[in-house]
Design a protein around this motif. Structure first.
Motif, PDB file in Angstrom:
ATOM      1  N   LEU A 103      45.738  26.338  52.147  1.00 25.36           N
ATOM      2  CA  LEU A 103      46.190  27.508  52.919  1.00 25.36           C
ATOM      3  C   LEU A 103      46.615  28.682  52.028  1.00 25.36           C
ATOM      4  O   LEU A 103      46.259  29.828  52.322  1.00 25.36           O
ATOM      5  N   PRO A 104      47.334  28.452  50.931  1.00 25.65           N
ATOM      6  CA  PRO A 104      47.694  29.621  50.092  1.00 25.65           C
ATOM      7  C   PRO A 104      46.460  30.362  49.581  1.00 25.65           C
ATOM      8  O   PRO A 104      46.410  31.594  49.608  1.00 25.65           O
ATOM      9  N   SER A 105      45.453  29.630  49.112  1.00 24.25           N
ATOM     10  CA  SER A 105      44.244  30.293  48.616  1.00 24.25           C
ATOM     11  C   SER A 105      43.525  31.026  49.743  1.00 24.25           C
ATOM     12  O   SER A 105      43.015  32.138  49.558  1.00 24.25           O
ATOM     13  N   LEU A 106      43.468  30.406  50.922  1.00 21.25           N
ATOM     14  CA  LEU A 106      42.809  31.067  52.060  1.00 21.25           C
ATOM     15  C   LEU A 106      43.554  32.338  52.446  1.00 21.25           C
ATOM     16  O   LEU A 106      42.944  33.335  52.846  1.00 21.25           O
ATOM     17  N   LEU A 107      44.880  32.300  52.319  1.00 20.64           N
ATOM     18  CA  LEU A 107      45.681  33.477  52.663  1.00 20.64           C
ATOM     19  C   LEU A 107      45.356  34.664  51.742  1.00 20.64           C
ATOM     20  O   LEU A 107      45.425  35.817  52.167  1.00 20.64           O
ATOM     21  N   THR A 108      44.978  34.396  50.496  1.00 19.12           N
ATOM     22  CA  THR A 108      44.674  35.514  49.584  1.00 19.12           C
ATOM     23  C   THR A 108      43.450  36.304  50.038  1.00 19.12           C
ATOM     24  O   THR A 108      43.239  37.437  49.600  1.00 19.12           O
ATOM     25  N   LEU A 109      42.636  35.700  50.931  1.00 17.91           N
ATOM     26  CA  LEU A 109      41.468  36.424  51.453  1.00 17.91           C
ATOM     27  C   LEU A 109      41.893  37.573  52.358  1.00 17.91           C
ATOM     28  O   LEU A 109      41.101  38.472  52.655  1.00 17.91           O
ATOM     29  N   ALA A 110      43.141  37.551  52.831  1.00 23.38           N
ATOM     30  CA  ALA A 110      43.644  38.618  53.702  1.00 23.38           C
ATOM     31  C   ALA A 110      43.855  39.917  52.934  1.00 23.38           C
ATOM     32  O   ALA A 110      43.853  40.998  53.511  1.00 23.38           O
ATOM     33  N   ASP A 111      44.052  39.813  51.634  1.00 24.96           N
ATOM     34  CA  ASP A 111      44.339  41.026  50.866  1.00 24.96           C
ATOM     35  C   ASP A 111      44.081  40.861  49.379  1.00 24.96           C
ATOM     36  O   ASP A 111      43.070  41.344  48.852  1.00 24.96           O
ATOM     37  N   VAL A 112      44.956  40.154  48.667  1.00 24.53           N
ATOM     38  CA  VAL A 112      44.965  40.251  47.204  1.00 24.53           C
ATOM     39  C   VAL A 112      43.674  39.802  46.528  1.00 24.53           C
ATOM     40  O   VAL A 112      43.236  40.424  45.557  1.00 24.53           O
ATOM     41  N   TYR A 113      43.053  38.721  47.020  1.00 23.45           N
ATOM     42  CA  TYR A 113      41.809  38.297  46.373  1.00 23.45           C
ATOM     43  C   TYR A 113      40.712  39.321  46.686  1.00 23.45           C
ATOM     44  O   TYR A 113      40.006  39.797  45.777  1.00 23.45           O
ATOM     45  N   GLY A 114      40.600  39.710  47.942  1.00 21.15           N
ATOM     46  CA  GLY A 114      39.601  40.723  48.317  1.00 21.15           C
ATOM     47  C   GLY A 114      39.830  42.053  47.620  1.00 21.15           C
ATOM     48  O   GLY A 114      38.874  42.761  47.281  1.00 21.15           O
ATOM     49  N   THR A 115      41.089  42.373  47.380  1.00 21.57           N
ATOM     50  CA  THR A 115      41.405  43.638  46.704  1.00 21.57           C
ATOM     51  C   THR A 115      41.028  43.565  45.226  1.00 21.57           C
ATOM     52  O   THR A 115      40.436  44.500  44.673  1.00 21.57           O
ATOM     53  N   GLY A 116      41.329  42.459  44.576  1.00 19.90           N
ATOM     54  CA  GLY A 116      40.889  42.281  43.192  1.00 19.90           C
ATOM     55  C   GLY A 116      39.373  42.277  43.103  1.00 19.90           C
ATOM     56  O   GLY A 116      38.782  42.853  42.174  1.00 19.90           O
ATOM     57  N   TYR A 117      38.737  41.650  44.093  1.00 16.52           N
ATOM     58  CA  TYR A 117      37.276  41.586  44.103  1.00 16.52           C
ATOM     59  C   TYR A 117      36.673  42.969  44.327  1.00 16.52           C
ATOM     60  O   TYR A 117      35.657  43.319  43.731  1.00 16.52           O
ATOM     61  N   HIS A 118      37.319  43.760  45.167  1.00 19.08           N
ATOM     62  CA  HIS A 118      36.864  45.139  45.415  1.00 19.08           C
ATOM     63  C   HIS A 118      36.868  45.937  44.106  1.00 19.08           C
ATOM     64  O   HIS A 118      35.915  46.671  43.812  1.00 19.08           O
ATOM     65  N   ALA A 119      37.926  45.771  43.328  1.00 17.88           N
ATOM     66  CA  ALA A 119      37.995  46.477  42.042  1.00 17.88           C
ATOM     67  C   ALA A 119      36.780  46.130  41.191  1.00 17.88           C
ATOM     68  O   ALA A 119      36.126  47.011  40.617  1.00 17.88           O
ATOM     69  N   ALA A 120      36.466  44.846  41.117  1.00 19.31           N
ATOM     70  CA  ALA A 120      35.341  44.406  40.277  1.00 19.31           C
ATOM     71  C   ALA A 120      34.001  44.831  40.872  1.00 19.31           C
ATOM     72  O   ALA A 120      33.084  45.241  40.158  1.00 19.31           O
ATOM     73  N   GLN A 121      33.895  44.748  42.185  1.00 17.58           N
ATOM     74  CA  GLN A 121      32.663  45.160  42.871  1.00 17.58           C
ATOM     75  C   GLN A 121      32.386  46.641  42.662  1.00 17.58           C
ATOM     76  O   GLN A 121      31.267  47.047  42.371  1.00 17.58           O
ATOM     77  N   GLN A 122      33.410  47.464  42.883  1.00 12.79           N
ATOM     78  CA  GLN A 122      33.224  48.912  42.769  1.00 12.79           C
ATOM     79  C   GLN A 122      32.885  49.308  41.337  1.00 12.79           C
ATOM     80  O   GLN A 122      32.206  50.305  41.105  1.00 12.79           O
ATOM     81  N   ALA A 123      33.364  48.522  40.379  1.00 13.46           N
ATOM     82  CA  ALA A 123      33.031  48.778  38.975  1.00 13.46           C
ATOM     83  C   ALA A 123      31.668  48.175  38.622  1.00 13.46           C
ATOM     84  O   ALA A 123      31.217  48.306  37.494  1.00 13.46           O
ATOM     85  N   ARG A 124      31.046  47.504  39.600  1.00 15.24           N
ATOM     86  CA  ARG A 124      29.745  46.843  39.393  1.00 15.24           C
ATOM     87  C   ARG A 124      29.765  45.930  38.178  1.00 15.24           C
ATOM     88  O   ARG A 124      28.861  45.986  37.322  1.00 15.24           O
TER      89      ARG A 124
END
Lengths: 345, 345
Positions: free
Chosen positions: A143-164
């Motif tokens: 559950l803690p790891s799944l909860l990170t999908l609500a914000d922090v993991y997706g936000t870190g991933y967005h940073a990496a995605q946008q930087a390609r």
């Protein structure tokens, strides 16, 4: 129900509030199973004026569906679901392009009359587009790891995605908060070869190394810039993921980015203007990108490796409190005793 | 030889100067066949102080090889060549990535002891990496278009490339100078479906339509932004190519870019800082990119369609002067009597 409210800087209270109900046929009500405190919750914790009305708090949660509006299909009562921090219809032009944070029917929890996630239950607008169903039989340890999908993991991933970020890439991550650490994990997942984490809290940077950081630079400002340049043959790294939001972090990003590189910001900028002229961005052809993460766009992609335990983004939670202990959770995060605080009902 | 010098704002003179000679084994000397006046030459024409030493002028030229240093191979005397406005070794790490403007062995004409192109001859440093050979028998009528490969066409193309313009795309081009018009042509070549040109000089915007603009917006500021939004269903365009460099153009770019879109700047910014916070770039996930164009990286790609007449970027030249008439060329461009002035020896 019990819910969290901020009254002014440093004053967080948990008390009774009306139970959320279906207001629109597109709503759902979700009973919260796990929520948490976000680094961005600390901004009002530092600055909110006593004269403002109390505001409900929290925008990260997963829980079970309790009620469904008549227009919401694909879910049933009791489904375990996770919600992105921004709700969205998932059908408009912007959502179809993966930019759910710009959905004209979307918005944010704990704002504009929508309750927050640090509560026993939440009304979810645009529930069909917003919620993502999780397996019913999921191990509670996930559950803690799944909860990170609500914000922090997706936000870190967005940073990496946008930087390609791509295989073999060189990346600097500025900031050792939960988002910075999950930007490290994301860069690693996208194949980065060299990941330099700029942060000065050893317990956090140790977790950063676990997530994939190859180097840690504890120095800041010009000293930190010199260190990163020293590590990269004088050039800096092609991608810089900025997960802080303050001007010194922006200045460090310009200092450590390689000519032709990308600065990708996911730390909410606490400044309105910044250097962008010939000497900073233009001359060396630096790209500046980023913004609030459309995490809904990433959940389907990130979920499988969380479910099968390949990645453990939930390791960012280093303290757990009950809902009534949320004020203590804010205090611990503000004092940097805790990296990120998990909340159980 | 005769060469052009600027003495102070508004004071351009053509007079005798020492003939350029080989100083380094990597040099060549090129006899100029065509050169021109750049919009960026007007910046010192407006601001240069009388107390400064006179500076040589011009950074766009094509000509014939007259002398070659001992380390330069692949060229012979009499070869017709075009030079990018930035010289570069074309072998370093940055050049190999297509970022010749960041070459550590590179630099700019008319600066740092290197002469300018508004002259009878020029010393070309790093000649082997810099110069591009043109067919010996090329039709003289093609020379103006070939000359645009030295700067303006490559710069317009850089704007479109950095914005990743793709088939079916929507693009706004801000500025109806030569670079703006060739950004239109570049966006068209890359398949853009809708190209809105913001400019208020009808003869120029007519040429913009010839190059591929589908709409012209003559209004500026908030009125111009409203017009572009009206043309695009309220959204703005995904790509905005900014070919001016002044703050009002930056502000218009933010006003007309669609959420998740890209502002690509090739107008040299006449400001050091600009809005980049939540309300401008961050909230709507806008990417800011661009810089001085590594035109060397584009010449091979752009050359064939120029040689076979598919595109005619040389149409941006609407006046021709002799070398001794260059001061009159500056005056005509400054007064907007001429869009871009071609110089014959």
């Amino acid at each position: 129900m019990r819910a969290t409210f901020m009254y002014e800087a440093g004053d967080v209270r948990v008390h009774d509030a009306p139970d959320p109900v279906i207001e629109q046929p597109t709503d759902a009500v979700v009973r919260v199973v796990r929520s948490c405190v976000c680094g961005s919750d600390l901004h009002p914790y530092h600055t909110m004026a006593a004269s403002d009305r109390p505001v409900s708090m929290g925008h990260e949660f997963l829980g079970t569906v309790e009620e469904l509006g008549s227009d919401v299909s694909g879910f049933k009562r009791g489904d375990l679901v996770v919600s992105p921090f921004a709700f969205a219809d998932n059908t408009c032009e912007h959502c179809r392009e993966g930019l759910h944070t710009s959905c004209p029917n979307g918005g944010f929890y704990a704002a504009g009359g929508i309750g927050g996630g640090q509560a026993e239950a939440v009304r979810v607008p645009q529930a069909q587009g917003t919620l993502v169903k999780l397996p019913a039989d999921v191990d509670a340890a996930l559950l803690p790891s799944l909860l990170t999908l609500a914000d922090v993991y997706g936000t870190g991933y967005h940073a990496a995605q946008q930087a390609r970020v791509r295989p073999g890439d060189t990346v600097t991550v500025i900031g050792d908060g939960a988002v910075g650490l999950l930007a490290v994990l994301s860069a690693k997942r996208l194949g980065a070869e060299r990941i330099i984490l700029m942060g000065r809290h050893k317990d956090r940077t140790d977790l950063g190394r676990f997530f994939g950081a190859t180097d840690v630079v504890a120095e800041r400002g010009d000293e930190g810039i010199a260190k990163v340049r020293e590590l990269t043959g004088g050039h800096g790294t092609r991608a810089v993921l900025e997960a802080v939001g303050h001007m010194p972090a922006y200045e460090m990003a310009i200092g450590v980015v390689r000519p032709g590189g990308v600065i990708s910001r996911v730390g909410v900028p606490q400044y309105a203007a910044a250097p962008v002229g010939f000497a900073s961005l233009f001359g060396p052809n630096i790209t500046l990108t980023g913004g609030p993460a459309p995490v809904r766009a990433y959940i389907d992609e990130l979920l499988p490796a969380v479910l099968d335990g390949t990645v453990e983004p939930g390791r960012v939670f280093d303290r757990t409190v009950s809902l009534d202990q949320v004020p203590e959770g804010y205090r611990a995060m503000d004092q940097r005793e805790a990296l990120k605080v998990l909340v159980t009902p």
